[in-house]
Design an enzyme around this catalytic site. Structure first.
Site, short mmCIF file in Angstrom:
data_model
loop_
_atom_site.label_atom_id
_atom_site.label_comp_id
_atom_site.label_asym_id
_atom_site.label_seq_id
_atom_site.Cartn_x
_atom_site.Cartn_y
_atom_site.Cartn_z
N LYS A 173 0.84 -1.20 0.00
CA LYS A 173 0.00 0.00 0.00
C LYS A 173 0.88 1.25 0.00
O LYS A 173 1.64 1.48 0.93
CB LYS A 173 -0.91 0.03 1.25
N GLU A 248 10.87 1.86 9.59
CA GLU A 248 11.73 3.00 9.25
C GLU A 248 10.92 4.25 9.55
O GLU A 248 9.96 4.56 8.83
CB GLU A 248 12.10 2.96 7.77
N CYS A 282 13.38 12.07 5.12
CA CYS A 282 13.63 11.67 6.52
C CYS A 282 15.08 11.90 6.90
O CYS A 282 15.41 11.97 8.08
CB CYS A 282 13.24 10.22 6.71
N GLU A 383 10.01 16.52 15.07
CA GLU A 383 10.18 16.43 13.62
C GLU A 383 9.17 17.36 12.94
O GLU A 383 7.96 17.25 13.16
CB GLU A 383 9.94 14.99 13.14
#
Ligand code: NAD
Length: 480
Positions: A173, A248, A282, A383
């Site tokens: 997905k 991850e 990232c 973040e």
């Protein structure tokens, strides 16, 4: 336009006839409908994958490798179309999709096509005991791959390629925010001769389609890239089912800049590591720590360079910073600029939304540089995942190492110095899965890729990925 599921080698509508809207972030317009799949669609994808597994897992390595190379070739042949689709769907500059995203998607298939032919298992002879052990590395069965929106085809294929190379069949997905290139991959796989059911692509939201993959009783492993909160949720759902998990997750990566570095190279790379893909990688270095003796000079030179970045429509050749991926993400990133102001941060450059002529409803933001005075402030700890960096001076190696390690994340770090002793000391002490010294985003696909702390669990890349997608079985033979 309809973005359909790809199940058992065919494009199909979602069973519920439910659809999501797909936005073009550079214009703010809806341009496609996305299949809003549910558990029944996932079940169909699973069934196709299950049926394809016996033959695929017993196919020769040569056959798998040949098909993967064909997929890589077709991606390369369709470079321009795929890059245009990626830029339209994600808002990233077309130049970036042409030079990074799509070539890397092709490289992922090519790399694992070769890696699988070199992947071997171990043998342990118990000398004097007349026993021989060897390890079988068998594919797991049907596995799930779930990917984010920032590098859509790049990260989607980074999971799928090793999974199928190792003989698994897949239910995958992509992010519902950027489904277009994953949709186009289905046709490429059919053209390349990938047998039906080996790869099944289901579109839809995380909580419905994604969750159905994670919770599926017979899907043996989940390879996930995305946010830390989502990763935590997935781990909670999958761990009691004893699934293999590779996570991850997010990052808040430090840049440690010492006065003895190659200044010009550092400056140029730091602009890129701050704002490439609108800061939505990232691995972007979003916390910049600069040795005090060059801090003022760095501030002036860095801001000067950032001012030259052109924010614009992704399709203009001279655009450096495109649109952020969605309206809600733009608002989230912009809210951090307000938080920075309240926390006493000093906006050295940027901080405002940008109206691009002819693209007035797109999601544009200036690249933003914030000087912070306390490394524990929220903009320095959380973040943001946008074109926003913080900068701070430091006096000693010890001080900067403490600040670098003070966040909950540990994905990557970049060190700028020509002192080899310091390089070694910091590389060993810094809490990160990947350390770049005098470079950034320099990737050899054989190396282990992943994070520590809240940046994830497990390693992708090279044989690590092939080990993840196989189960080791020890066979012990006693002979006379
Ligand atoms: P996200 O976590 O919102 O979504 C990622 C994927 O997970 C999407 O496909 C989404 O639909 C799906 N998902 C959401 N909820 C789910 C659930 N309950 N069950 C199963 N699937 C679910 O992340 P995002 O906003 O798409 O991506 C940005 C994040 O990804 C950032 O935090 C970034 O740091 C991280 N990221 C990490 C890496 C890495 O390699 N460590 C690489 C790229 C991005």
């Amino acid at each position: 336009m309809k973005i359909l599921n790809y199940i058992n080698g065919e494009y199909v509508e979602p069973l519920s006839d439910n659809w999501l809207e797909n936005y073009n972030p550079s214009t703010g317009e809806v341009y496609a409908k996305i299949a809003n799949s549910n558990a029944e669609d996932v079940e169909n994808a699973y069934k196709a994958a299950k049926e394809a597994f016996p033959e695929w897992s017993n196919s020769t390595l040569e056959k798998r490798s040949r098909i993967l190379i064909k997929i890589a070739d077709l991606i390369e042949e369709q470079l321009v179309d795929l890059a245009q689709a990626e830029a339209k769907d994600n808002g990233k500059p077309l130049s970036l999709a042409l030079s990074v995203d799509i070539p890397r998607a092709s490289a992922n298939f090519r790399f694992f096509a070769n890696a699988i032919t070199q992947f071997s298992s171990e043998a342990h002879e118990s000398t004097g005991l007349n026993t021989m052990n060897f390890t079988l590395r068998q594919p797991l069965g049907v596995v799930g791959c779930i990917s984010p929106w920032n590098l859509p085809l790049y990260l989607f294929t980074w999971k799928i390629a090793p999974a199928i190379a190792a003989g698994n069949t897949v239910v995958a997905k992509p992010s519902e925010v950027t489904p277009l290139t994953a949709f186009l991959l289905g046709e490429i796989c059919t053209k390349a001769g990938l047998p039906k059911g080996v790869l099944n692509i289901v579109h839809g939201t995380g909580p419905t389609a994604g969750q159905a993959i994670v919770e599926h009783k017979h899907i043996k492993a989940i390879s996930f890239t995305g946010g830390t909160k989502t990763g935590e949720h997935i781990a909670r759902s999958a761990a009691p089912m004893f699934k293999k998990l590779s996570l991850e997750l997010g990052g808040k990566n430090p840049n440690l800049i010492f006065a003895d570095c190659d200044y010009n190279k550092m400056l140029e790379t730091t602009v890129r590591s701050s704002f490439a893909n609108q800061g939505q990688i990232c691995l972007c270095g979003s916390r910049i720590f600069v040795e005090k003796s060059i801090f003022e000079k760095f501030k002036t030179d860095f801001v000067e360079k950032v001012k030259q970045l052109k924010v614009g429509n992704p399709f203009d050749a001279d655009t450096n910073v495109g649109a952020l991926v969605s309206k809600s993400h733009l608002e989230k990133v912009a809210s951090y600029i307000e938080i920075a102001k309240k926390e006493g941060g000093k906006i050295l450059y940027g901080g405002n939304k940008v109206t691009v002529k002819g693209f007035e409803n797109g999601y544009y933001l200036e690249p933003t540089v914030i000087e912070v005075f306390d490394d524990k402030c929220r903009v320095n700890q959380e973040e943001i995942f946008g074109p926003v960096v913080t900068i701070m001076p430091f006096k000693t190696e010890e001080e900067v190492l403490n600040m670098a390690n003070s966040v909950k994340y540990g994905l990557s770090a970049t060190i700028w110095t020509t002192n080899i002793n310091r390089t070694m000391r910091i590389s060993k002490e810094i809490e990160a899965g990947i350390v770049w010294v005098n470079t950034w985003l320099n990737r050899d696909l054989r190396t282990p890729f992943g994070g520590v702390k809240d940046s994830g669990v497990g390693r992708e890349g090279g044989f690590d990925a092939l080990r993840f997608f196989t189960e080791a079985k020890n066979v012990c033979i006693k002979y006379e």
